[in-house]
Design a protein around this motif. Structure first.
Motif, mmCIF file in Angstrom:
data_model
loop_
_atom_site.group_PDB
_atom_site.id
_atom_site.type_symbol
_atom_site.label_atom_id
_atom_site.label_comp_id
_atom_site.label_asym_id
_atom_site.label_seq_id
_atom_site.Cartn_x
_atom_site.Cartn_y
_atom_site.Cartn_z
ATOM 1 N N GLN A 182 -10.209 -4.180 -5.145
ATOM 2 C CA GLN A 182 -8.830 -4.266 -5.615
ATOM 3 C C GLN A 182 -8.280 -5.695 -5.546
ATOM 4 O O GLN A 182 -7.144 -5.923 -5.954
ATOM 5 N N SER B 12 0.825 -1.203 0.000
ATOM 6 C CA SER B 12 0.000 0.000 0.000
ATOM 7 C C SER B 12 0.863 1.257 0.000
ATOM 8 O O SER B 12 0.508 2.265 -0.626
ATOM 9 N N PHE C 261 -6.521 -2.382 1.646
ATOM 10 C CA PHE C 261 -7.025 -2.404 0.281
ATOM 11 C C PHE C 261 -8.534 -2.619 0.259
ATOM 12 O O PHE C 261 -9.078 -3.330 1.096
ATOM 13 N N GLU D 93 -3.256 1.940 -5.296
ATOM 14 C CA GLU D 93 -4.101 1.450 -6.386
ATOM 15 C C GLU D 93 -3.651 0.112 -6.952
ATOM 16 O O GLU D 93 -4.170 -0.333 -7.975
ATOM 17 N N THR D 94 -2.702 -0.533 -6.318
ATOM 18 C CA THR D 94 -2.218 -1.828 -6.804
ATOM 19 C C THR D 94 -3.349 -2.858 -6.830
ATOM 20 O O THR D 94 -4.144 -2.950 -5.891
ATOM 21 N N LYS D 95 -3.417 -3.622 -7.926
ATOM 22 C CA LYS D 95 -4.407 -4.699 -8.022
ATOM 23 C C LYS D 95 -3.781 -6.004 -7.544
ATOM 24 O O LYS D 95 -2.628 -6.309 -7.883
#
Length: 372
Positions: free
Chosen positions: A273, A197, A269, A202-204
């Motif tokens: 996501q 994070s 998250f 915005e990491t998937k």
């Protein structure tokens, strides 16, 4: 007499000057026509290869302009390739569809020439022995995905090396491509969600899950192949077999308590996501599972059932051979090994142990994996 001679000489000189002037003018006119025609043809050929100017070209990054040029090169190559392949379409119907493979090779070449190394947009974070290698190999077919082949273990073992070190491991990608890496141990590493994070909110995240009992047996089978002298599965799985007391401190058991690990991830998250892949359906319906993975990553569905065939020897799907290869692509010898035989009573005891964890996991992710 002398007067007539001078007059004749003057007329000759005037005539010669006129003829010379006309010849010179005609030569200049021909040269001009030929030169201008060559220049126009050259410019037309050049204009066909250059990138069309953008209204905001001055304000765009160099990489974006190069990406646009690269895309034009790829489209041009595709047009030529399509023409050349026109006579061989019938033969290729029995083979794996090559459009994705061909585009993948072109995009890789263009990315290596014009791309940059970027931090990953998406991660396959788990779980061990769930099917993560299969998902990685399958998604790498997609021309808009570039993935690191090895497991970097950055967010669990190598975090002190820093993000620049991590970025340096990544393949070069274009702005239109996704950078991906896989390390299954992230899912059970307590610090991993916070660290990921911190890299990007915005990491998937992709999590491949499997029946926790089957997963534990597969985990033990792998360890046994490396350490033949370890205790039996039953001895490691239970504190007291007769009372049915499961040893949840054993890593092979603890990994399968998915909800405990998921609660940690949900602190950092959003559920949207995270995408959960069924390890069982990845075997029975690889195209369906990979279609949903492509949707989650925002990719066009290029990987379809035409890319797969079921290998009865290994017991799982393999990729059909692409045009550039003489062999189909299957996972390594360590994948698909025969599991250790476990007594049915032991399996039932473990199923009973996992049931409440599974139910809560289903409710949290909004999906019933039907493990009970």
């Amino acid at each position: 007499m002398a007067h007539r001679f001078l007059s004749s000489t003057n007329r000759f000189s005037a005539r010669f000057a006129f003829i010379f002037t006309v010849s010179l003018s005609f030569t200049y006119l021909c040269y001009s026509i030929i030169f201008c025609r060559g220049t126009i043809m050259t410019n037309q050929g050049y204009e066909g290869k250059r990138c069309p100017p953008s209204k905001n070209a001055g304000g765009k990054k160099l990489l974006e302009r190069l990406d646009n040029c690269a895309s034009l090169e790829v489209r041009s190559a595709l047009d030529v390739s399509a023409t050349q392949r026109g006579l061989s379409d019938a033969r290729e119907q029995s083979r794996a569809p090559d459009s994705g493979s061909d585009m993948k090779l072109r995009n890789m070449s263009v990315a290596q020439k014009y791309g940059n190394k970027k931090l990953p947009n998406a991660l396959i974070v788990g779980v061990k022995k769930g099917g993560t290698r299969a998902v990685l190999e399958f998604i790498r077919i997609h021309p808009d995905v570039r993935a690191l082949g090895t497991e970097p273990h950055f967010f669990d073992r190598n975090y002190d090396r820093g993000l620049d070190w991590y970025r340096g491991l990544m393949p070069r990608t274009l702005d239109s491509q996704i950078t991906l890496e896989k390390t299954p141990s992230y899912f059970v590493t307590r610090e991993a969600p916070r660290r990921i994070s911190s890299m990007s909110h915005e990491t998937k995240l992709i999590v491949v899950v499997r029946n926790p009992v089957t997963r534990a047996i597969s985990d033990y089978t792998q360890t046994l192949s490396k350490k033949p002298d370890i205790p039996t599965f039953e001895e490691l799985a239970f504190k007291n077999r007769s009372l049915g007391l499961v040893d949840s401190s054993w890593n092979a058991i603890r990994i399968g308590m998915y909800i405990l690990h998921l609660e940690n991830w949900l602190q950092y998250f959003r559920p949207s996501q995270m995408h959960f892949v069924s390890g069982e359906r990845l075997i029975t319906d690889p195209a369906g599972e990979m279609g949903r993975v492509q949707d989650f990553l925002g990719l066009k569905r290029i990987i379809t059932d035409k890319h797969f065939y079921f290998n009865r020897t290994k017991g799982f799907p393999c990729l059909k051979k692409p045009e550039s290869s003489s062999q189909p692509r299957c996972l390594g010898k360590s994948k698909g090994r025969t599991h250790v035989q476990i007594e049915q009573e032991v399996i039932e005891q473990l199923q009973e142990f996992y049931r409440p964890f599974n139910i809560k996991f289903y409710e949290t992710v909004g999906k019933d994996f039907k493990w009970d």
